[in-house]
Design a protein around this motif. Structure first.
Motif, PDB file in Angstrom:
ATOM      1  N   LEU A   7      96.832  84.562  29.598  1.00 38.05           N
ATOM      2  CA  LEU A   7      96.521  84.888  28.289  1.00 38.05           C
ATOM      3  C   LEU A   7      98.086  84.764  27.337  1.00 38.05           C
ATOM      4  O   LEU A   7      98.790  85.236  27.697  1.00 38.05           O
ATOM      5  N   ARG A   8      98.024  84.108  26.228  1.00 40.22           N
ATOM      6  CA  ARG A   8      98.754  83.907  25.445  1.00 40.22           C
ATOM      7  C   ARG A   8      98.610  83.799  23.772  1.00 40.22           C
ATOM      8  O   ARG A   8      97.505  83.465  23.622  1.00 40.22           O
ATOM      9  N   LEU A   9      99.401  84.227  23.105  1.00 45.51           N
ATOM     10  CA  LEU A   9      99.334  83.875  21.623  1.00 45.51           C
ATOM     11  C   LEU A   9     100.114  82.664  21.302  1.00 45.51           C
ATOM     12  O   LEU A   9     101.104  82.359  21.559  1.00 45.51           O
ATOM     13  N   GLN A  10      99.419  81.446  20.525  1.00 43.55           N
ATOM     14  CA  GLN A  10      99.892  80.262  20.274  1.00 43.55           C
ATOM     15  C   GLN A  10     100.016  80.266  18.843  1.00 43.55           C
ATOM     16  O   GLN A  10      99.269  80.539  17.985  1.00 43.55           O
ATOM     17  N   PRO A  11     101.240  79.832  18.239  1.00 39.98           N
ATOM     18  CA  PRO A  11     101.617  79.699  17.045  1.00 39.98           C
ATOM     19  C   PRO A  11     100.517  78.828  16.317  1.00 39.98           C
ATOM     20  O   PRO A  11     100.376  77.915  16.694  1.00 39.98           O
ATOM     21  N   ALA A  12     100.094  79.461  15.179  1.00 33.17           N
ATOM     22  CA  ALA A  12      99.311  78.580  14.195  1.00 33.17           C
ATOM     23  C   ALA A  12      99.293  78.776  12.824  1.00 33.17           C
ATOM     24  O   ALA A  12     100.363  79.398  12.271  1.00 33.17           O
ATOM     25  N   PHE A  13      98.664  77.842  11.824  1.00 31.46           N
ATOM     26  CA  PHE A  13      98.951  78.157  10.553  1.00 31.46           C
ATOM     27  C   PHE A  13      97.674  77.950   9.892  1.00 31.46           C
ATOM     28  O   PHE A  13      96.912  77.141  10.000  1.00 31.46           O
ATOM     29  N   LEU A  52      95.184  85.373  14.179  1.00 29.00           N
ATOM     30  CA  LEU A  52      95.605  86.596  13.759  1.00 29.00           C
ATOM     31  C   LEU A  52      96.758  86.534  12.895  1.00 29.00           C
ATOM     32  O   LEU A  52      97.692  85.629  12.976  1.00 29.00           O
ATOM     33  N   SER A  53      96.711  87.210  11.754  1.00 24.05           N
ATOM     34  CA  SER A  53      97.720  87.419  10.909  1.00 24.05           C
ATOM     35  C   SER A  53      99.135  87.791  11.418  1.00 24.05           C
ATOM     36  O   SER A  53      98.990  88.699  11.950  1.00 24.05           O
ATOM     37  N   ALA A  54     100.058  87.033  11.339  1.00 26.26           N
ATOM     38  CA  ALA A  54     101.356  87.150  11.826  1.00 26.26           C
ATOM     39  C   ALA A  54     102.172  88.400  11.103  1.00 26.26           C
ATOM     40  O   ALA A  54     102.625  88.943  11.917  1.00 26.26           O
ATOM     41  N   ASP A 109      97.153  79.763   3.765  1.00 26.68           N
ATOM     42  CA  ASP A 109      98.519  79.161   3.606  1.00 26.68           C
ATOM     43  C   ASP A 109      99.689  80.302   4.330  1.00 26.68           C
ATOM     44  O   ASP A 109     100.797  80.116   4.017  1.00 26.68           O
ATOM     45  N   ALA A 110      99.369  80.893   5.420  1.00 32.28           N
ATOM     46  CA  ALA A 110     100.131  81.882   6.235  1.00 32.28           C
ATOM     47  C   ALA A 110     100.346  81.627   7.699  1.00 32.28           C
ATOM     48  O   ALA A 110      99.250  81.025   8.151  1.00 32.28           O
ATOM     49  N   PRO A 111     101.319  81.771   8.158  1.00 30.93           N
ATOM     50  CA  PRO A 111     101.368  81.746   9.738  1.00 30.93           C
ATOM     51  C   PRO A 111     100.484  82.817  10.520  1.00 30.93           C
ATOM     52  O   PRO A 111     100.100  84.050   9.981  1.00 30.93           O
ATOM     53  N   GLY A 112      99.945  82.271  11.575  1.00 30.86           N
ATOM     54  CA  GLY A 112      99.135  83.193  12.214  1.00 30.86           C
ATOM     55  C   GLY A 112      99.360  83.091  14.031  1.00 30.86           C
ATOM     56  O   GLY A 112     100.139  82.115  14.343  1.00 30.86           O
ATOM     57  N   TRP A 113      98.657  83.605  14.777  1.00 32.69           N
ATOM     58  CA  TRP A 113      98.688  83.497  16.033  1.00 32.69           C
ATOM     59  C   TRP A 113      97.208  83.491  16.593  1.00 32.69           C
ATOM     60  O   TRP A 113      96.328  84.183  16.357  1.00 32.69           O
TER      61      TRP A 113
END
Length: 458
Positions: free
Chosen positions: A343-349, A353-355, A428-432
């Protein structure tokens, strides 16, 4: 004349080893040699020391089964120091009460150590007598063509290329080489114990066969080569069928029964699972052949490593879990092993999930308990998680292992399903993005299964 002929026999070890290494080892690669301390591995190391100066390392696997195991490791340390060859000693734990027997458990532990060593190319000292012995042993166990093919001069195993440079060399030629070069080695007392089946074949059966068939070692090794050719041909057919089947039941059922069995064995080899008994495989194929409703077919073939299942018209190869995962806290920064996967959190945009909202908070991973609800869309009511899992097509056995992410005691995400609307990041924000990979990397699995203690480099 006799001395000259003996000298040529001794040389053949080096010449034949060089032929294999020239064909299989890249010119800039380092070769590791499996060094037990016995005669055969010492001969191989000596040959490679001459053929590959400066490109050599040795690996000694300490099984801890013999009272002399520490002395054998000390011998390897001294030998490699004298020959100026880097040595790694890896201690393993062997399952003494394995269903497959002590020999198989020790072999599995060695293979795990090979993988964990970091070696890309590893040479083993099996020779022609070992090949004949392996063929007989496998036939006595009822092996098919793959087992009858015995050993190959080159084999890929979990990222390690195993080489057997002496596979066509007789035991007598290796003994002569050791004598000519005045080599020293250790003796493993277990090699004389005829309670071990391989030793019984080596000391009782093969010598008796040789009395009546003097060339039995050569002919059995040649037969193994024929079986290897047939096995390679079957693998080509299976790979061709695999491109058609793609784990789907309908094209599988279009194959002939023989090709169905061949494809299933091929897939089990790719999973690194053991083969089912012949009767179990035949019954599995009979049940599948009787299938009428492809989408509604429920089928399971249970094996020691996992189960082959059919669900919604597709094959699934589901590994057994060593234990049920327990709820745990998670910082989200590092991957987390979960239910045989990762299980991991992958960087997304703009998704996930709201970073910003997760900053500074700790997560908790839980299993389903029943009754969970999740709202994936703003201003829409929450829906039962059970329904969401069903609609997404997640198989029933995977639902029982499904990780759920909680924060502040609130269900915020279900990997493979989605993220709770109140925790989703703005466009328009970074997420996970939560990702659950269904299989652990092989090295982590092997390390946790077999290895104990640290490797010692000298």
């Amino acid at each position: 004349m006799g001395a000259s002929r003996n000298k040529d026999k001794g040389k053949s070890c080096s010449e034949r080893a060089a032929t294999v290494l020239d064909a299989c080892l890249p010119r800039d690669a380092t070769l590791w040699v499996g060094l037990s301390g016995g005669r055969d591995s010492v001969v191989l190391l000596h040959i490679c020391k001459t053929l590959l100066p400066g490109r050599l390392a040795a690996l000694h696997v300490h099984h801890g089964l013999s009272p002399n195991a520490d002395a054998w490791a000390d011998f390897c340390v001294t030998l490699c120091r004298d020959w100026q060859i880097p040595l790694t000693i890896t201690r393993v734990t062997v399952a003494r009460k394995s269903r497959e027997g002590m020999e198989a458990a020790a072999r599995a532990a060695r293979h795990a150590a090979f993988h964990a060593s970091g070696a890309r190319y590893l040479a083993l000292a099996h020779h022609r007598h070992d090949q004949a012995e392996t063929l007989l042993f496998n036939l006595c166990r009822g092996a098919g063509i793959k087992g009858a093919a015995a050993m190959t001069a080159q084999r890929e195993m979990a990222g390690v290329t195993l080489l057997r440079p002496l596979l066509t060399v007789s035991a007598a030629a290796i003994a002569l080489y050791a004598e000519t070069e005045k080599l020293v080695w250790v003796e493993d007392e277990s090699n004389a114990d005829e309670d071990f089946r391989r030793n019984f074949l080596r000391h009782r059966i093969l010598p008796e066969l040789a009395r009546h068939f003097p060339a039995v070692e050569t002919t059995l090794a040649r037969a193994a080569g024929h079986f290897a050719e047939a096995d390679a041909l079957l693998a080509e057919y299976a790979a061709e069928d695999d491109r058609r089947v793609q784990d789907c039941l309908a094209p599988f059922l279009a194959l002939s029964p023989s090709r169905q069995a061949n494809w299933l064995r091929y897939r089990l080899v790719r999973q690194r699972w053991r083969m089912p008994e012949t009767a179990a495989l035949a019954e599995a194929l009979r049940q599948l052949a009787a299938t009428r409703n492809l989408a509604g077919t429920r089928f399971e073939l249970r094996l020691p490593e996992g189960s082959v299942r059919v669900w919604q018209g597709r094959f699934h190869f589901v590994p057994h879990l060593a234990e049920t995962p327990q709820a745990r806290d998670w910082d989200g920064a590092t991957p987390c092993a979960w239910a045989g996967g990762c299980l991991r959190l992958q960087p997304a945009f703009g998704k996930g999930l709201s970073a910003a909202r997760l900053a500074g908070k700790r997560l908790e991973i839980r299993l389903r308990q029943g009754g969970e609800h999740l709202a994936l869309t703003p201003r829409r009511p929450r829906r039962p998680l059970k329904k969401l899992l069903q609609e997404t097509g997640i198989p029933p056995w995977q639902r029982a292992r499904q990780p759920l992410l909680y924060c502040e005691n609130e269900l915020i995400a279900c990997p493979g399903i989605g993220v709770a609307a109140t925790w989703q990041c703005p466009p328009d924000a970074p997420g996970w993005w939560p990702v659950w990979e269904q299989e652990l990397p092989l090295n982590r699995f092997l390390d946790s299964w077999f290895l104990s203690g640290a490797s010692v480099c000298v």
